[in-house]
Design a protein around this motif. Structure first.
Motif, PDB file in Angstrom:
ATOM      1  N   ASP A  94       0.961  -1.102   0.176  1.00 18.72           N
ATOM      2  CA  ASP A  94       0.159  -0.151   0.072  1.00 18.72           C
ATOM      3  C   ASP A  94       1.300   1.721  -0.378  1.00 18.72           C
ATOM      4  OD1 ASP A  94      -2.350  -1.830   0.032  1.00 18.72           O
ATOM      5  OD2 ASP A  94      -2.395  -1.157   2.177  1.00 18.72           O
ATOM      6  N   ASP A  95       0.495   2.409  -0.897  1.00 21.91           N
ATOM      7  CA  ASP A  95       1.144   3.270  -1.071  1.00 21.91           C
ATOM      8  C   ASP A  95       2.784   3.094  -0.387  1.00 21.91           C
ATOM      9  OD1 ASP A  95       0.861   6.621  -1.324  1.00 21.91           O
ATOM     10  OD2 ASP A  95       2.488   7.082   0.311  1.00 21.91           O
ATOM     11  N   ALA A  96       3.128   2.117  -1.475  1.00 22.19           N
ATOM     12  CA  ALA A  96       4.356   1.779  -2.146  1.00 22.19           C
ATOM     13  C   ALA A  96       4.546   2.516  -3.491  1.00 22.19           C
ATOM     14  CB  ALA A  96       4.565   0.651  -1.611  1.00 22.19           C
ATOM     15  N   ILE A  97       6.052   3.223  -3.875  1.00 26.33           N
ATOM     16  CA  ILE A  97       6.677   2.389  -5.878  1.00 26.33           C
ATOM     17  C   ILE A  97       6.576   0.906  -5.265  1.00 26.33           C
ATOM     18  CG2 ILE A  97       7.684   3.101  -7.011  1.00 26.33           C
ATOM     19  CD1 ILE A  97       8.003   5.739  -5.616  1.00 26.33           C
ATOM     20  N   VAL A  98       5.898   0.429  -6.467  1.00 29.87           N
ATOM     21  CA  VAL A  98       6.422  -1.295  -6.975  1.00 29.87           C
ATOM     22  C   VAL A  98       6.986  -1.207  -7.960  1.00 29.87           C
ATOM     23  CG1 VAL A  98       5.220  -3.598  -7.076  1.00 29.87           C
ATOM     24  CG2 VAL A  98       3.932  -2.090  -4.936  1.00 29.87           C
ATOM     25  N   VAL A  99       7.846  -1.934  -7.946  1.00 31.42           N
ATOM     26  CA  VAL A  99       8.880  -2.661  -9.175  1.00 31.42           C
ATOM     27  C   VAL A  99       7.991  -3.757  -9.438  1.00 31.42           C
ATOM     28  CG1 VAL A  99      10.771  -2.218 -10.670  1.00 31.42           C
ATOM     29  CG2 VAL A  99       9.885  -0.510  -9.544  1.00 31.42           C
ATOM     30  N   LEU A 100       7.551  -3.929 -11.046  1.00 29.44           N
ATOM     31  CA  LEU A 100       6.986  -5.793 -11.065  1.00 29.44           C
ATOM     32  C   LEU A 100       8.443  -5.971 -11.974  1.00 29.44           C
ATOM     33  CD1 LEU A 100       3.538  -5.713 -12.065  1.00 29.44           C
ATOM     34  CD2 LEU A 100       4.699  -6.616 -10.270  1.00 29.44           C
ATOM     35  N   VAL A 101       9.549  -7.266 -11.504  1.00 31.38           N
ATOM     36  CA  VAL A 101      10.883  -7.875 -12.736  1.00 31.38           C
ATOM     37  C   VAL A 101      10.031  -8.802 -12.976  1.00 31.38           C
ATOM     38  CG1 VAL A 101      12.991  -7.978 -12.310  1.00 31.38           C
ATOM     39  CG2 VAL A 101      11.808  -6.079 -10.263  1.00 31.38           C
ATOM     40  N   ASP A 102      10.417  -8.862 -14.349  1.00 31.40           N
ATOM     41  CA  ASP A 102      10.412 -10.432 -15.153  1.00 31.40           C
ATOM     42  C   ASP A 102      11.697 -10.690 -15.987  1.00 31.40           C
ATOM     43  OD1 ASP A 102       9.534 -12.666 -16.034  1.00 31.40           O
ATOM     44  OD2 ASP A 102       7.979 -11.643 -17.266  1.00 31.40           O
ATOM     45  N   ASP A 103      12.011 -11.211 -16.489  1.00 29.15           N
ATOM     46  CA  ASP A 103      13.240 -11.472 -16.949  1.00 29.15           C
ATOM     47  C   ASP A 103      12.699 -12.165 -18.318  1.00 29.15           C
ATOM     48  OD1 ASP A 103      11.789 -14.609 -17.545  1.00 29.15           O
ATOM     49  OD2 ASP A 103      12.618 -15.805 -17.218  1.00 29.15           O
ATOM     50  N   GLY A 122      -2.790  -5.407  -2.672  1.00 28.25           N
ATOM     51  CA  GLY A 122      -3.219  -3.633  -1.800  1.00 28.25           C
ATOM     52  C   GLY A 122      -2.933  -2.996  -3.226  1.00 28.25           C
ATOM     53  N   ARG A 123      -2.831  -1.277  -2.246  1.00 28.50           N
ATOM     54  CA  ARG A 123      -2.571  -0.622  -3.214  1.00 28.50           C
ATOM     55  C   ARG A 123      -1.386  -0.081  -3.040  1.00 28.50           C
ATOM     56  NH1 ARG A 123      -4.863   4.206  -4.875  1.00 28.50           N
ATOM     57  NH2 ARG A 123      -6.119   4.607  -6.925  1.00 28.50           N
ATOM     58  N   PRO A 124      -0.333   0.505  -4.480  1.00 26.93           N
ATOM     59  CA  PRO A 124       0.463   0.385  -4.799  1.00 26.93           C
ATOM     60  C   PRO A 124      -0.002   1.900  -4.807  1.00 26.93           C
ATOM     61  CG  PRO A 124      -0.038  -1.282  -6.040  1.00 26.93           C
ATOM     62  CD  PRO A 124      -0.614  -1.148  -5.548  1.00 26.93           C
ATOM     63  N   ARG A 125       1.269   3.131  -4.705  1.00 22.33           N
ATOM     64  CA  ARG A 125       1.162   4.299  -5.342  1.00 22.33           C
ATOM     65  C   ARG A 125       1.257   4.425  -6.615  1.00 22.33           C
ATOM     66  NH1 ARG A 125       5.576   8.561  -2.810  1.00 22.33           N
ATOM     67  NH2 ARG A 125       4.740   7.601  -1.319  1.00 22.33           N
ATOM     68  N   VAL A 126       2.386   3.565  -7.151  1.00 20.85           N
ATOM     69  CA  VAL A 126       2.691   3.782  -8.690  1.00 20.85           C
ATOM     70  C   VAL A 126       3.019   1.887  -9.054  1.00 20.85           C
ATOM     71  CG1 VAL A 126       4.847   4.254  -8.175  1.00 20.85           C
ATOM     72  CG2 VAL A 126       3.523   4.643 -10.394  1.00 20.85           C
ATOM     73  N   VAL A 127       2.843   1.421 -10.427  1.00 21.68           N
ATOM     74  CA  VAL A 127       4.266   0.201 -10.628  1.00 21.68           C
ATOM     75  C   VAL A 127       4.317   0.536 -11.662  1.00 21.68           C
ATOM     76  CG1 VAL A 127       2.863  -2.154 -11.443  1.00 21.68           C
ATOM     77  CG2 VAL A 127       1.192  -1.035  -9.695  1.00 21.68           C
ATOM     78  N   ARG A 128       5.658   0.221 -11.478  1.00 17.72           N
ATOM     79  CA  ARG A 128       6.537   0.507 -13.127  1.00 17.72           C
ATOM     80  C   ARG A 128       6.995  -1.405 -13.301  1.00 17.72           C
ATOM     81  NH1 ARG A 128       4.862   4.973 -13.314  1.00 17.72           N
ATOM     82  NH2 ARG A 128       5.751   6.700 -12.483  1.00 17.72           N
ATOM     83  N   LEU A 129       7.199  -1.303 -14.432  1.00 19.18           N
ATOM     84  CA  LEU A 129       8.037  -2.115 -15.153  1.00 19.18           C
ATOM     85  C   LEU A 129       9.103  -2.246 -15.342  1.00 19.18           C
ATOM     86  CD1 LEU A 129       7.722  -5.513 -15.435  1.00 19.18           C
ATOM     87  CD2 LEU A 129       6.840  -4.556 -17.843  1.00 19.18           C
ATOM     88  N   ALA A 130       9.830  -3.877 -14.898  1.00 15.95           N
ATOM     89  CA  ALA A 130      11.539  -3.539 -15.101  1.00 15.95           C
ATOM     90  C   ALA A 130      11.729  -5.167 -15.897  1.00 15.95           C
ATOM     91  CB  ALA A 130      12.621  -3.630 -13.749  1.00 15.95           C
ATOM     92  N   VAL A 131      12.329  -5.511 -16.962  1.00 18.38           N
ATOM     93  CA  VAL A 131      12.794  -6.709 -17.833  1.00 18.38           C
ATOM     94  C   VAL A 131      14.100  -6.769 -18.052  1.00 18.38           C
ATOM     95  CG1 VAL A 131       9.880  -6.925 -18.363  1.00 18.38           C
ATOM     96  CG2 VAL A 131      11.707  -6.303 -20.093  1.00 18.38           C
ATOM     97  N   LEU A 132      14.323  -7.823 -17.697  1.00 22.05           N
ATOM     98  CA  LEU A 132      16.273  -8.032 -18.675  1.00 22.05           C
ATOM     99  C   LEU A 132      16.022  -8.300 -19.712  1.00 22.05           C
ATOM    100  CD1 LEU A 132      19.497  -8.300 -18.069  1.00 22.05           C
ATOM    101  CD2 LEU A 132      18.108 -11.347 -17.402  1.00 22.05           C
ATOM    102  N   VAL A 133      14.979  -8.595 -20.630  1.00 21.75           N
ATOM    103  CA  VAL A 133      15.411  -8.875 -22.126  1.00 21.75           C
ATOM    104  C   VAL A 133      13.402  -8.197 -22.495  1.00 21.75           C
ATOM    105  CG1 VAL A 133      15.434 -10.141 -24.034  1.00 21.75           C
ATOM    106  CG2 VAL A 133      16.357 -10.596 -22.226  1.00 21.75           C
ATOM    107  N   ASP A 134      14.186  -7.242 -23.769  1.00 22.55           N
ATOM    108  CA  ASP A 134      12.247  -6.962 -23.987  1.00 22.55           C
ATOM    109  C   ASP A 134      12.855  -7.537 -25.870  1.00 22.55           C
ATOM    110  OD1 ASP A 134      10.633  -5.382 -25.099  1.00 22.55           O
ATOM    111  OD2 ASP A 134      10.131  -3.778 -24.350  1.00 22.55           O
ATOM    112  N   ARG A 135      11.634  -8.419 -25.697  1.00 19.71           N
ATOM    113  CA  ARG A 135      11.908  -9.087 -26.619  1.00 19.71           C
ATOM    114  C   ARG A 135      10.714  -8.402 -28.114  1.00 19.71           C
ATOM    115  NH1 ARG A 135      10.702 -15.096 -27.481  1.00 19.71           N
ATOM    116  NH2 ARG A 135      11.011 -14.381 -29.288  1.00 19.71           N
ATOM    117  N   GLY A 136      10.657  -7.439 -28.050  1.00 12.28           N
ATOM    118  CA  GLY A 136       9.141  -7.137 -28.783  1.00 12.28           C
ATOM    119  C   GLY A 136       7.818  -8.547 -28.752  1.00 12.28           C
TER     120      GLY A 136
END
Length: 176
Positions: A94-103, A122-136
């Protein structure tokens, strides 16, 4: 068909360090960071990024894992998936900056499932996405905020991430 290595251990380490710095810059000193990795390899990557962040700015982040198995839209086609444990940090999201992480970010369907799973915790303040590889090849309007490596590939190719904690080696391979 031999797999070609496109990222070696040093490349992965450099990409994760860059992602950690970019996350901290985007945070602008405000807010608690929670890295939630999508099992299996995303959870390992989340732990690694969180440790790097802690080296740079101690006490601002925690890490966990978010199982998405029951939120997937392909359960009818491949029903034999084993759920992985979800680990939400003690302070919650709740109210955190959540960074979802995937490969690997591919169609976007895994991330859609992760977003559905996230709201049950819960309800994060904001959700971001981090990935090691973006293949399209996106099927949904989803894009990563932090990318280790853009790796254009054919839909017929298979991109595999191997991590030392799971596979005994750090590398990203692509196989025709």
């Amino acid at each position: 068909m031999v797999a070609r290595t496109v990222l070696h251990d040093a490349d992965i380490t450099r990409a994760l360090r860059r992602i950690a710095h970019e996350v901290l810059e985007s945070r602008r000193g405000d807010g608690r960071l929670v890295f939630l990795g999508i099992p299996t390899r995303g959870a390992t990557l989340a732990d690694r990024i969180q440790r790097i962040v802690e080296e740079i700015e101690p006490g601002v982040s925690t890490a966990g894992a978010l199982d998405i198995t029951l939120y997937r839209d392909d359960l009818a086609r491949t029903p034999t998936r084993t759920p992985a444990p979800t680990r939400i940090p003690a302070d919650g999201i709740d109210d955190a900056i959540v960074v979802l992480v995937d490969d690997v970010l591919y169609s976007g369907r895994t991330i859609r499932a992760a977003l559905d799973a996230l709201v049950d915790h819960g309800r994060p303040r904001v959700v971001r996405l981090a990935v090691l590889v973006d293949r399209g090849h996106r099927e949904l309007p989803i894009r990563a905020d932090f990318v280790g490596k853009n790796l254009p590939s054919a839909t017929s190719e298979r991109v595999s991430v191997h991590l030392v904690e799971i596979d005994g080696v750090d590398e990203v391979t692509i196989k025709p």
